[in-house]
Design an enzyme around this catalytic site. Structure first.
Site, PDB file in Angstrom:
ATOM      1  N   ILE A  81      -0.318 -11.155  -4.496  1.00  0.00           N
ATOM      2  CA  ILE A  81       0.685 -12.145  -4.112  1.00  0.00           C
ATOM      3  C   ILE A  81       0.277 -12.660  -2.732  1.00  0.00           C
ATOM      4  CG2 ILE A  81       3.138 -12.557  -3.599  1.00  0.00           C
ATOM      5  CD1 ILE A  81       2.605 -11.867  -6.554  1.00  0.00           C
ATOM      6  N   TYR A 128       4.429   0.128  -9.316  1.00  0.00           N
ATOM      7  CA  TYR A 128       3.929   0.525 -10.625  1.00  0.00           C
ATOM      8  C   TYR A 128       4.733   1.686 -11.201  1.00  0.00           C
ATOM      9  CZ  TYR A 128      -0.031  -2.342  -9.129  1.00  0.00           C
ATOM     10  OH  TYR A 128      -0.819  -3.361  -8.676  1.00  0.00           O
TER      11      TYR A 128
END
Length: 150
Positions: A81, A128
């Site tokens: 990002i 995650y």
């Protein structure tokens, strides 16, 4: 929807914008630059889909999904990002969108998703794990291998 975060396949209309994505200070040790990633996507074109993450028609990130035919496993590679958009939950949303894409079985019928993460990248590991990825205990140099079964 314009306000929604979406994934678009990288193509001739947006690949240059990928090159302009910037990581935050020190993050280059955690992820490859999109130029390298797109070179890999070109080489593995029959088993790979590179995406730009878009919000309000602005490219805010990049990710690649690749299928390993030998291991019959999907891999999420090179997610990043742009530094201007970090800390807003977009990384989590991008991974969720990748999982949704993989559920369509674009390359094979596998339910296994693998990704690697630098063992020092605690923020990414948190994301995650929040999404259900588990540390397999295997290492690839300084990267942990994480797995999700969908």
């Amino acid at each position: 929807m314009e306000n929604e975060l979406i994934l678009r396949k990288v193509d001739e209309s947006n690949f240059i914008e990928c090159f302009n994505l910037k990581l935050g200070y020190g993050q280059d040790k955690f992820v490859s630059h999109p130029i390298r990633s797109l070179a890999q996507a070109y080489v593995y074109y029959n088993q790979c889909t590179p995406f730009v993450a878009c919000k309000d028609n602005m490219i805010i990130g990049y990710v690649m999904v690749i299928y390993d035919y030998d291991e019959e496993t999907y891999n999420i590679w090179h997610m990043m990002i742009d530094e201007k958009y970090q800390g807003k939950g977009y990384g989590t949303k991008v991974i969720k969108l990748c999982i949704d894409y993989i559920k369509t079985k674009p390359f094979g019928k596998s339910n296994n998703i693998i990704l690697t993460c630098n063992i020092d990248n605690t923020h990414a590991i948190y994301i995650y794990e929040k999404l259900g990825f588990k540390d397999t205990g295997e290492r690839d140099d300084d990267e942990m291998i994480m797995k999700l079964v969908i």
